[in-house]
Motif scaffolding. Structure first.
Motif, mmCIF file in Angstrom:
data_model
loop_
_atom_site.group_PDB
_atom_site.id
_atom_site.type_symbol
_atom_site.label_atom_id
_atom_site.label_comp_id
_atom_site.label_asym_id
_atom_site.label_seq_id
_atom_site.Cartn_x
_atom_site.Cartn_y
_atom_site.Cartn_z
ATOM 1 N N CYS A 35 9.268 4.744 -12.647
ATOM 2 C CA CYS A 35 9.053 4.924 -11.751
ATOM 3 C C CYS A 35 8.853 5.611 -10.660
ATOM 4 C CB CYS A 35 9.540 3.040 -10.707
ATOM 5 S SG CYS A 35 11.661 3.672 -10.993
ATOM 6 N N LEU A 36 9.807 6.682 -10.311
ATOM 7 C CA LEU A 36 9.255 7.604 -9.722
ATOM 8 C C LEU A 36 9.527 8.962 -10.345
ATOM 9 C CD1 LEU A 36 12.144 7.197 -7.215
ATOM 10 C CD2 LEU A 36 10.142 6.857 -6.303
ATOM 11 N N GLY A 37 7.734 8.789 -11.105
ATOM 12 C CA GLY A 37 8.095 10.266 -12.119
ATOM 13 C C GLY A 37 8.748 10.380 -13.262
ATOM 14 N N THR A 38 8.868 11.811 -13.716
ATOM 15 C CA THR A 38 9.976 12.505 -14.026
ATOM 16 C C THR A 38 10.419 13.842 -13.201
ATOM 17 O OG1 THR A 38 8.549 14.143 -15.015
ATOM 18 C CG2 THR A 38 9.039 12.883 -16.163
ATOM 19 N N ALA A 39 10.282 13.380 -11.464
ATOM 20 C CA ALA A 39 10.632 14.221 -11.036
ATOM 21 C C ALA A 39 12.051 14.005 -10.197
ATOM 22 C CB ALA A 39 9.773 14.888 -9.387
ATOM 23 N N PRO A 74 -0.660 6.894 -13.060
ATOM 24 C CA PRO A 74 -0.601 7.211 -11.215
ATOM 25 C C PRO A 74 -2.168 6.838 -10.265
ATOM 26 C CG PRO A 74 0.191 8.393 -12.502
ATOM 27 C CD PRO A 74 -0.532 7.548 -13.703
ATOM 28 N N PHE A 75 -3.373 6.831 -11.190
ATOM 29 C CA PHE A 75 -4.194 6.933 -9.730
ATOM 30 C C PHE A 75 -4.122 4.994 -9.957
ATOM 31 C CE2 PHE A 75 -4.464 10.816 -12.968
ATOM 32 C CZ PHE A 75 -4.527 11.797 -11.419
ATOM 33 N N ILE A 76 -4.421 4.517 -10.861
ATOM 34 C CA ILE A 76 -3.874 2.806 -10.599
ATOM 35 C C ILE A 76 -3.515 2.892 -9.671
ATOM 36 C CG2 ILE A 76 -3.487 0.605 -11.460
ATOM 37 C CD1 ILE A 76 -4.706 1.656 -13.767
ATOM 38 N N GLU A 77 -2.401 3.817 -9.248
ATOM 39 C CA GLU A 77 -1.645 3.505 -8.196
ATOM 40 C C GLU A 77 -2.086 4.219 -7.445
ATOM 41 O OE1 GLU A 77 2.769 2.595 -10.012
ATOM 42 O OE2 GLU A 77 2.770 4.453 -9.228
ATOM 43 N N VAL A 78 -2.718 4.995 -7.077
ATOM 44 C CA VAL A 78 -3.398 5.386 -5.581
ATOM 45 C C VAL A 78 -4.458 4.576 -5.883
ATOM 46 C CG1 VAL A 78 -4.478 7.784 -5.418
ATOM 47 C CG2 VAL A 78 -2.874 8.179 -5.934
ATOM 48 N N VAL A 82 3.803 5.921 -2.200
ATOM 49 C CA VAL A 82 4.211 7.160 -2.317
ATOM 50 C C VAL A 82 5.242 6.912 -3.613
ATOM 51 C CG1 VAL A 82 7.685 7.104 -2.220
ATOM 52 C CG2 VAL A 82 5.325 6.178 -0.256
ATOM 53 N N PHE A 83 5.030 5.973 -4.348
ATOM 54 C CA PHE A 83 5.516 6.375 -5.998
ATOM 55 C C PHE A 83 4.118 6.696 -7.240
ATOM 56 C CE2 PHE A 83 8.617 3.250 -4.488
ATOM 57 C CZ PHE A 83 8.975 3.121 -5.959
ATOM 58 N N SER A 84 3.093 6.924 -7.003
ATOM 59 C CA SER A 84 2.105 8.083 -7.253
ATOM 60 C C SER A 84 2.669 9.297 -6.896
ATOM 61 C CB SER A 84 1.264 6.985 -6.933
ATOM 62 O OG SER A 84 0.053 7.516 -5.757
ATOM 63 N N GLY A 139 0.720 -1.403 -0.238
ATOM 64 C CA GLY A 139 0.009 -0.066 -0.166
ATOM 65 C C GLY A 139 0.692 1.041 0.169
ATOM 66 N N LEU A 140 1.990 1.374 1.197
ATOM 67 C CA LEU A 140 2.337 2.728 0.958
ATOM 68 C C LEU A 140 3.231 2.725 -0.207
ATOM 69 C CD1 LEU A 140 4.266 2.176 4.449
ATOM 70 C CD2 LEU A 140 2.519 4.100 3.791
#
Length: 240
Positions: free
Chosen positions: A207-211, A159-163, A125-127, A120-121
């Protein structure tokens, strides 16, 4: 004459190709070559081009500036970073997730709850990092995810699937469905990651977006594999 410029905002090979194409459309440009890893462009031109004109050629997502010769040493250090050094943020985040999951289930220890909280975490976090740049994430994601390549819209909803999965695991809602979805979603992504690694392509991991600019390495494969193994173990426990 050749000039080197720093370009920010590029997150994948698609960005690289777009910037390169735009720069090469300028009549004064003989050839423009873009390096994604170094975030720079080397432009051979017939006459000097004002930086404002170069910037106006690119979309608002990218920013171009002249390379500062005084930053040469720092650039070399960046290039010399090992995969482990570049992946430090990923390892740090994983450590925090593991620590939080252990603390939540330490007294008394519950292995099943630990895995559910970890998953869950992980998703939450990744989303979060993916949602920081929802516009840039799909472009980077479709560079290696097979489903996102065929259906670009999948990159937008991922990302919303992950949330959603994160909430289901943490709230203990519809766990079997969440586990099966995890196997499907991460299974597809892992296939793409494996192909990328086997082809030895140098792309950015989303995996951690583009940030955070993370290279696609075996660590990406391992993180997905951990989640897949946990999902399998939990499904076996659920139906035994």
């Amino acid at each position: 004459m050749k000039h080197t410029y720093t370009i920010t905002g590029m997150t994948c090979n698609g960005c690289k190709a777009s910037v390169e194409k735009k720069l090469n459309t300028l009549p004064e440009v003989k050839i423009a070559s873009v390096n994604l890893e170094k975030s720079e462009a080397i432009i051979e031109m017939s006459s000097h081009i004002p930086i404002e004109k170069l910037q106006s050629t690119l979309s608002d997502k990218y920013s171009i500036s002249e390379k500062n010769i005084f930053n040469t040493s720092s650039d070399i250090k960046t290039e010399d970073k090992s995969d482990l050094q570049q992946l430090f943020p990923l390892f740090l985040i994983f450590s925090y997730i593991i620590a939080a999951s252990i603390l939540l289930n330490n007294n008394p220890w519950n292995e099943t709850s630990f895995m559910l909280d970890f998953m869950g975490l992980f998703y939450i976090v990744f989303s979060f990092f993916k949602l920081l740049d929802l516009k840039g994430f799909p472009e980077s994601f479709k560079m290696y995810d097979p489903l996102a390549k065929v259906f670009p819209a999948y990159g937008w909803i991922y990302p919303f699937i992950e949330v959603t999965l994160g909430i289901l695991f943490l709230m203990r809602i519809e766990i079997p469905i969440a586990l099966i979805t995890t196997l499907i979603v991460l299974g597809i992504t892992t296939i793409g990651v494996t192909k990328t690694l086997l082809n030895k392509k140098s792309i950015q991991c989303a995996c951690l977006g583009t940030a955070l600019k993370l290279p696609m390495t075996k660590a990406t494969f391992i993180e997905n594999s951990i989640m897949i193994v946990m999902a399998i173990v939990m499904l076996i426990k659920t139906y035994n």
